[in-house]
Scaffold this motif. Sequence first.
Motif, mmCIF file in Angstrom:
data_model
loop_
_atom_site.group_PDB
_atom_site.id
_atom_site.type_symbol
_atom_site.label_atom_id
_atom_site.label_comp_id
_atom_site.label_asym_id
_atom_site.label_seq_id
_atom_site.Cartn_x
_atom_site.Cartn_y
_atom_site.Cartn_z
ATOM 1 N N GLN A 1 -4.085 4.001 20.157
ATOM 2 C CA GLN A 1 -3.232 4.192 19.758
ATOM 3 C C GLN A 1 -2.615 2.340 19.107
ATOM 4 O O GLN A 1 -2.632 2.639 17.778
ATOM 5 C CB GLN A 1 -2.055 5.102 20.749
ATOM 6 N N LEU A 2 -2.264 1.184 20.406
ATOM 7 C CA LEU A 2 -1.626 0.418 19.630
ATOM 8 C C LEU A 2 -2.980 -0.406 19.592
ATOM 9 O O LEU A 2 -2.546 -0.827 18.122
ATOM 10 C CB LEU A 2 -1.738 0.040 21.389
ATOM 11 N N ASP B 1 -2.602 1.116 15.731
ATOM 12 C CA ASP B 1 -1.695 0.612 14.573
ATOM 13 C C ASP B 1 -1.751 -0.919 14.385
ATOM 14 O O ASP B 1 -1.225 -1.329 13.555
ATOM 15 C CB ASP B 1 -0.281 0.219 16.142
ATOM 16 N N GLN C 1 -3.965 2.699 25.032
ATOM 17 C CA GLN C 1 -4.678 1.095 24.479
ATOM 18 C C GLN C 1 -5.028 1.223 22.706
ATOM 19 O O GLN C 1 -5.473 0.284 21.977
ATOM 20 C CB GLN C 1 -5.834 0.734 25.208
#
Lengths: 419, 113
Positions: B67-68, B71, B65
């Motif tokens: 990581q996103l 992003d 989560q």
Amino acid sequence: MTPPRAPDLAAPGCAVPDLTDPDLYADGHPLALWRTMRARTPLHWQPVAPDLGFWAATRYADVERVLRDHEAFSSEHGTLLSLLGRRDPAAGHQLAATDPPRHGRLRAPVHQALRAGTVDAHRTEVRAGIRALLPYGTEPFDFAAAMRALPLVLLGVLMGLPEEDRPHLIHLAFMASAEDDPDYRLPEGPRATLQRAHRELFAYFADLVRDRVRRPRDDLVGVLLAQRRDGERVPPSAVVSNCYSLLLGAVVSLSLVPAAAVRELGRDGGFARWAARPDLLDSGIEEALRWATPGRYFMRTAKRPVHVAGTEVAEGQAVLAFLAAANRDERAFAEPDVFDVARRPNRHLAFGAGHHYCVGSNMARLTLRLLFEELFAMYASLDVVGEPVRVRSMFLGGYKALPVRGRPRPKSQTRGGHP
Amino acid sequence: MSSPETLHAREAAREDAGLSTAYAAPRTELEERLVQLWEAALQFGPVGIADDFFELGGDSMLAAQVQLDVDLEFGVEISAAALFLSPTVATLAEAVEDAVKTGRTEAGGRTGP
Ligand code: HEM
């Protein structure tokens, strides 16, 4: 976790050795021990730490019941022993670690994507992939090693896993499930091995899933991304977790079945006899599954006090359902320790039972059918010519090395025999 | 900035949480923002830049989560390995900087504050 009642030391079953010792499985499934346990202590308490342990169920009826009875037994505390005493962080997100009713909503699209028809559509590709794994000729080769690539022949295509990534993914899958095996264990020890494999696989699939979010594709990952839960799209982290579970579920189980069968058939010329009976292809494959039962046990946790085999399991206690012991139960199978390719009925539990029944079973069966067709078409016999080596693991049962030599059939027969 | 007593209390809380690292404050604005993102995800604070995400109570689901979130927040694609295999704010900040420099941004993403 509630500590158990003190075990009844007068019971004859107290001589049961430590079930968590990987060396207990050095000669394969400990059949004699399980026979005794089924007879004398069908629900046996295994301590793991001063206030932690699990019950071991070894009879067919009890194992099946524990797997099926999701009212009494939860999967949300993990299904492998390494999670004992904790809650699985993937609970509620990952199929195998989610209880009904949510489980059903997560499972439906995956089931749909892996149903027999979908899987059948890839026959030609799978057959070609299998041929590429098998050498034609009389040179000895390691059959177990060749079979490690078998599960990804189809799953790799369905998930869009690049060919060059597959060997490493396979190695990581074994690290994540056979952390005690010297070929897979890191010098830092089994815990570190599990952690490293787990994180590397998660990182791999996190990147893969992000790529599919950006550049959608019509593959299995796309199906997982389109899942809904309680009306909302599932978070990408849940998709990552399910990719992990599909890879692990497929790689470490399917790859171990062929070698278990070939080893057994090699003892008495059974290969040639089975090859001569195409009508027994399907029943023989079920027998190979029963015989191999690569996932020895799966864990459940009692949601409330419940009786199993006349013994009370307290709320919060873990029960290991030993599928491999159930599959050799003389109460369920006539002559359970005979490998009989004609066995019928054969209601083995290698794929589990109930709501969590293996969602990849169609894929596994199709792959095994095409594999054995191909083996029978290529070789008149497949003989074990060297020392087999087993995976060192409490969870995984099977060979990591099986030196064999094939006696090839003439080429013309190879192509004509099995369309 | 902090009195010796609060510092002491903070170290005690970190020890209770089983952290093997001493608290190290963020040095740049990027690290500061990553710290905030982690604190929100982990519901734990203060997070130091040398702390291990998993020691802080993070698990793989949460890491995926985060990581996103990275992003979205920074508009760059960092490799998940940066978070899963060397899970500190300091290394994550390096990965984000590298990604910005090498232009691994996505259309419409924000790369500055
Ligand atoms: C011979 C091969 C296989 C065997 C023996 C096997 C065995 C099992 C068993 C026993 C379970 C139930 C676990 C439980 O009750 O906790 C299971 C579930 C599962 N298997 Fe397999 N499996 C095989 C192949 C595959 C393949 C090829 C895939 C992937 C395509 C796969 C993916 C899964 C998944 C995702 C689950 C969880 C299903 C759920 O919880 O609803 N398996 N498998």
